[in-house]
Design a protein around this motif. Structure first.
Motif, PDB file in Angstrom:
ATOM      1  N   ARG A  77       0.823  -1.206   0.000  1.00 25.39           N
ATOM      2  CA  ARG A  77       0.000   0.000   0.000  1.00 25.39           C
ATOM      3  C   ARG A  77       0.859   1.259   0.000  1.00 25.39           C
ATOM      4  O   ARG A  77       1.740   1.410   0.841  1.00 25.39           O
ATOM      5  N   ALA A  78       0.582   2.124  -0.945  1.00 32.51           N
ATOM      6  CA  ALA A  78       1.312   3.383  -1.055  1.00 32.51           C
ATOM      7  C   ALA A  78       1.080   4.219   0.197  1.00 32.51           C
ATOM      8  O   ALA A  78      -0.057   4.344   0.673  1.00 32.51           O
ATOM      9  N   GLY A  79       2.159   4.749   0.750  1.00 38.04           N
ATOM     10  CA  GLY A  79       2.056   5.637   1.899  1.00 38.04           C
ATOM     11  C   GLY A  79       1.729   4.971   3.214  1.00 38.04           C
ATOM     12  O   GLY A  79       1.393   5.651   4.176  1.00 38.04           O
ATOM     13  N   THR A  80       1.796   3.653   3.286  1.00 36.63           N
ATOM     14  CA  THR A  80       1.486   2.937   4.519  1.00 36.63           C
ATOM     15  C   THR A  80       2.778   2.400   5.118  1.00 36.63           C
ATOM     16  O   THR A  80       3.512   1.682   4.445  1.00 36.63           O
ATOM     17  N   PRO A  81       3.069   2.747   6.369  1.00 34.93           N
ATOM     18  CA  PRO A  81       4.333   2.301   6.972  1.00 34.93           C
ATOM     19  C   PRO A  81       4.356   0.799   7.242  1.00 34.93           C
ATOM     20  O   PRO A  81       3.313   0.164   7.381  1.00 34.93           O
ATOM     21  N   GLU A  82       5.569   0.257   7.290  1.00 33.44           N
ATOM     22  CA  GLU A  82       5.757  -1.152   7.650  1.00 33.44           C
ATOM     23  C   GLU A  82       5.352  -1.327   9.101  1.00 33.44           C
ATOM     24  O   GLU A  82       5.301  -0.369   9.845  1.00 33.44           O
ATOM     25  N   PRO A  83       5.065  -2.510   9.571  1.00 37.72           N
ATOM     26  CA  PRO A  83       5.252  -3.780   8.888  1.00 37.72           C
ATOM     27  C   PRO A  83       3.996  -4.281   8.194  1.00 37.72           C
ATOM     28  O   PRO A  83       4.055  -5.238   7.435  1.00 37.72           O
ATOM     29  N   TRP A  84       2.836  -3.679   8.428  1.00 37.12           N
ATOM     30  CA  TRP A  84       1.571  -4.236   7.912  1.00 37.12           C
ATOM     31  C   TRP A  84       1.080  -3.417   6.735  1.00 37.12           C
ATOM     32  O   TRP A  84       0.048  -2.751   6.816  1.00 37.12           O
ATOM     33  N   ASN A  85       1.799  -3.494   5.626  1.00 39.05           N
ATOM     34  CA  ASN A  85       1.455  -2.642   4.494  1.00 39.05           C
ATOM     35  C   ASN A  85       1.262  -3.413   3.187  1.00 39.05           C
ATOM     36  O   ASN A  85       1.268  -2.817   2.126  1.00 39.05           O
ATOM     37  N   TRP A  86       1.063  -4.717   3.255  1.00 33.86           N
ATOM     38  CA  TRP A  86       0.814  -5.525   2.064  1.00 33.86           C
ATOM     39  C   TRP A  86      -0.627  -6.026   2.094  1.00 33.86           C
ATOM     40  O   TRP A  86      -1.135  -6.406   3.152  1.00 33.86           O
ATOM     41  N   GLN A  87      -1.272  -6.033   0.938  1.00 35.18           N
ATOM     42  CA  GLN A  87      -2.643  -6.520   0.881  1.00 35.18           C
ATOM     43  C   GLN A  87      -3.003  -6.919  -0.537  1.00 35.18           C
ATOM     44  O   GLN A  87      -2.232  -6.738  -1.475  1.00 35.18           O
ATOM     45  N   PHE A  88      -4.222  -7.451  -0.677  1.00 35.28           N
ATOM     46  CA  PHE A  88      -4.787  -7.809  -1.965  1.00 35.28           C
ATOM     47  C   PHE A  88      -5.572  -6.617  -2.507  1.00 35.28           C
ATOM     48  O   PHE A  88      -6.019  -5.765  -1.744  1.00 35.28           O
ATOM     49  N   PRO A  89      -5.790  -6.582  -3.816  1.00 35.80           N
ATOM     50  CA  PRO A  89      -6.662  -5.543  -4.366  1.00 35.80           C
ATOM     51  C   PRO A  89      -8.077  -5.666  -3.784  1.00 35.80           C
ATOM     52  O   PRO A  89      -8.577  -6.772  -3.584  1.00 35.80           O
ATOM     53  N   GLN A  90      -8.673  -4.541  -3.506  1.00 32.07           N
ATOM     54  CA  GLN A  90     -10.045  -4.515  -3.010  1.00 32.07           C
ATOM     55  C   GLN A  90     -10.624  -3.141  -3.269  1.00 32.07           C
ATOM     56  O   GLN A  90      -9.891  -2.181  -3.466  1.00 32.07           O
ATOM     57  N   GLY A  91     -11.950  -3.061  -3.278  1.00 28.47           N
ATOM     58  CA  GLY A  91     -12.566  -1.760  -3.473  1.00 28.47           C
ATOM     59  C   GLY A  91     -14.067  -1.829  -3.418  1.00 28.47           C
ATOM     60  O   GLY A  91     -14.664  -2.906  -3.368  1.00 28.47           O
ATOM     61  N   GLY A  92     -14.674  -0.681  -3.447  1.00 27.54           N
ATOM     62  CA  GLY A  92     -16.112  -0.554  -3.293  1.00 27.54           C
ATOM     63  C   GLY A  92     -16.909  -1.052  -4.476  1.00 27.54           C
ATOM     64  O   GLY A  92     -16.426  -1.103  -5.606  1.00 27.54           O
ATOM     65  N   VAL A  93     -18.145  -1.419  -4.175  1.00 28.41           N
ATOM     66  CA  VAL A  93     -19.104  -1.846  -5.185  1.00 28.41           C
ATOM     67  C   VAL A  93     -20.075  -0.690  -5.404  1.00 28.41           C
ATOM     68  O   VAL A  93     -20.678  -0.195  -4.451  1.00 28.41           O
ATOM     69  N   ASP A  94     -20.211  -0.273  -6.640  1.00 24.57           N
ATOM     70  CA  ASP A  94     -21.152   0.793  -6.955  1.00 24.57           C
ATOM     71  C   ASP A  94     -22.586   0.262  -6.867  1.00 24.57           C
ATOM     72  O   ASP A  94     -22.832  -0.924  -7.107  1.00 24.57           O
TER      73      ASP A  94
END
Length: 163
Positions: free
Chosen positions: A30-47
């Motif tokens: 994740r851009a701009g997210t400090p370590e150590p918990w900054n990795w994730q899967f793609p996700q997003g809102g449902v219109d």
């Protein structure tokens, strides 16, 4: 399942686990997210009115650039998480208590050059790598960990094991 049927205080969302043909999974930092918990899967809102499968493909493309995928599976029902008290994220500012998600598993069939993290206006991720599904709950922010454990369990049969 309609996004408004259950958990009305939780934002309807989709998540994507993108599998490499060898069973590893795509992880984005994740851009701009400090370590150590900054990795994730793609996700997003449902219109409103959007099909979950189409929303998952849209989010995957927006966040990674990937389009060359094959559907493998999806979770049934909602997997949810609450925002921590005092968390100042934009969704909490809009009055949401947390997010409720349907997760999709896709296999990536393209060339890695297809990944373009700057494809969409504001990049979600600043780096990516192939990893292992079972490590994902260790890499995510703690308030999403239980949701990631459910996702890892749901798609375990599709995944390669960590050496």
């Amino acid at each position: 399942m309609s996004p408004d049927d259950e958990l009305p205080e939780h934002r309807p969302n989709v998540g994507v686990v993108l599998f490499h043909p060898d069973g590893r999974v795509w992880l984005g930092r994740r851009a701009g997210t400090p370590e150590p918990w900054n990795w994730q899967f793609p996700q997003g809102g449902v219109d409103r009115g959007e099909d979950f499968h189409e929303a998952a493909l849209r989010e995957l493309h927006e966040e990674t650039g990937a389009r060359t995928v094959t559907y493998l599976a999806r979770t049934e029902g909602w997997i949810r998480y609450d925002f921590p008290e005092g968390w100042g994220g934009s969704k909490a500012w809009r009055g949401w208590k947390g997010q409720k998600q349907v997760w999709f598993a896709f296999r990536f069939n393209g060339e890695e050059a297809e990944f373009d993290l700057a494809h969409h206006a504001e990049p979600e991720f600043d780096a990516w790598r192939w990893g292992y599904l079972e490590e994902a709950p260790e890499l995510i922010v703690p308030f999403k960990r239980a949701a990631y454990e459910q996702v890892a369990q749901a798609f375990a049969s599709l995944a390669a094991r960590r050496p």
